[in-house]
Design a protein around this motif. Structure first.
Motif, PDB file in Angstrom:
ATOM      1  N   ILE A  29      21.134 -23.892   9.648  1.00 28.19           N
ATOM      2  CA  ILE A  29      20.895 -23.544   8.415  1.00 28.19           C
ATOM      3  C   ILE A  29      20.369 -22.091   8.603  1.00 28.19           C
ATOM      4  N   CYS A  30      21.127 -21.300   7.496  1.00 25.44           N
ATOM      5  CA  CYS A  30      21.049 -19.984   7.702  1.00 25.44           C
ATOM      6  C   CYS A  30      21.103 -19.319   6.275  1.00 25.44           C
ATOM      7  N   ASN A  31      20.531 -18.063   6.223  1.00 25.63           N
ATOM      8  CA  ASN A  31      20.730 -17.330   4.874  1.00 25.63           C
ATOM      9  C   ASN A  31      21.384 -16.073   5.059  1.00 25.63           C
ATOM     10  N   CYS A  32      22.512 -15.997   4.641  1.00 25.97           N
ATOM     11  CA  CYS A  32      23.277 -14.459   4.726  1.00 25.97           C
ATOM     12  C   CYS A  32      22.605 -13.398   3.926  1.00 25.97           C
ATOM     13  N   GLN A  33      22.291 -12.373   4.815  1.00 32.33           N
ATOM     14  CA  GLN A  33      21.603 -11.401   4.269  1.00 32.33           C
ATOM     15  C   GLN A  33      22.262 -10.327   3.097  1.00 32.33           C
ATOM     16  N   ALA A  34      23.737 -10.630   3.373  1.00 35.55           N
ATOM     17  CA  ALA A  34      24.796  -9.712   2.405  1.00 35.55           C
ATOM     18  C   ALA A  34      24.631 -10.253   1.126  1.00 35.55           C
ATOM     19  N   CYS A  35      24.801 -11.507   0.887  1.00 32.89           N
ATOM     20  CA  CYS A  35      24.790 -12.160  -0.477  1.00 32.89           C
ATOM     21  C   CYS A  35      23.617 -13.002  -0.767  1.00 32.89           C
ATOM     22  N   GLY A  36      22.930 -13.300   0.231  1.00 29.35           N
ATOM     23  CA  GLY A  36      21.852 -14.140  -0.239  1.00 29.35           C
ATOM     24  C   GLY A  36      22.118 -15.789  -0.244  1.00 29.35           C
ATOM     25  N   ASN A  37      23.377 -16.223   0.231  1.00 25.48           N
ATOM     26  CA  ASN A  37      23.634 -17.558   0.253  1.00 25.48           C
ATOM     27  C   ASN A  37      22.939 -18.310   1.375  1.00 25.48           C
ATOM     28  N   GLU A  38      22.386 -19.358   1.156  1.00 24.84           N
ATOM     29  CA  GLU A  38      21.811 -20.233   2.197  1.00 24.84           C
ATOM     30  C   GLU A  38      22.616 -21.542   2.203  1.00 24.84           C
ATOM     31  N   SER A  39      23.365 -21.680   3.525  1.00 22.35           N
ATOM     32  CA  SER A  39      23.952 -22.488   3.710  1.00 22.35           C
ATOM     33  C   SER A  39      23.958 -23.321   5.236  1.00 22.35           C
ATOM     34  N   ARG A  40      24.482 -24.605   5.368  1.00 20.46           N
ATOM     35  CA  ARG A  40      24.600 -25.274   6.590  1.00 20.46           C
ATOM     36  C   ARG A  40      26.015 -24.970   7.253  1.00 20.46           C
ATOM     37  N   LEU A  41      25.804 -24.330   8.363  1.00 22.06           N
ATOM     38  CA  LEU A  41      27.124 -23.798   9.028  1.00 22.06           C
ATOM     39  C   LEU A  41      27.345 -25.009  10.223  1.00 22.06           C
ATOM     40  N   SER A  42      28.623 -25.435  10.423  1.00 24.37           N
ATOM     41  CA  SER A  42      28.832 -26.327  11.496  1.00 24.37           C
ATOM     42  C   SER A  42      30.251 -25.931  11.888  1.00 24.37           C
TER      43      SER A  42
END
Length: 101
Positions: A29-42
């Motif tokens: 689970i991370c937050n993209c610093q470019a667009c601010g999106n928080e998502s679960r990556l697998s």
């Protein structure tokens, strides 16, 4: 490819070996610093294991970054430390990280 600071890793879900070390990463689970999106990556959805570490790709803006194994292992160890402290305080660590865990 951008720097590892392109993502703020909030939570790591990993498969462990019998001795307790990381075998592979199942989800992040991370937050993209470019667009601010928080998502679960697998695996197959923004997370890819590469020989030198883990490559993360934002599903919204497609920003990608490779996180070295040493840095990833250090962040995972810090997560374990925080979880132990929270558990001793009577707080379930999974309650703090949203609906993904």
């Amino acid at each position: 490819m951008t720097t590892p600071t392109s993502f703020r890793i909030l939570r790591i879900s990993a498969l462990l070996r019998i001795n307790g070390s990381l075998k592979n990463v199942e989800a992040v689970i991370c937050n993209c610093q470019a667009c601010g999106n928080e998502s679960r990556l697998s695996a197959g959805v923004g997370l890819e294991e590469v020989p030198s570490g883990v490559q993360l790709t934002c599903p919204i803006c497609r920003t990608s970054a490779e996180v070295p194994t040493a840095q990833f292992t250090a962040q995972w160890a810090e997560q374990l430390r925080r979880d132990r402290i929270l558990t001793r305080a009577g707080i379930d660590p999974s309650d703090l990280y949203g609906p993904w865990t």
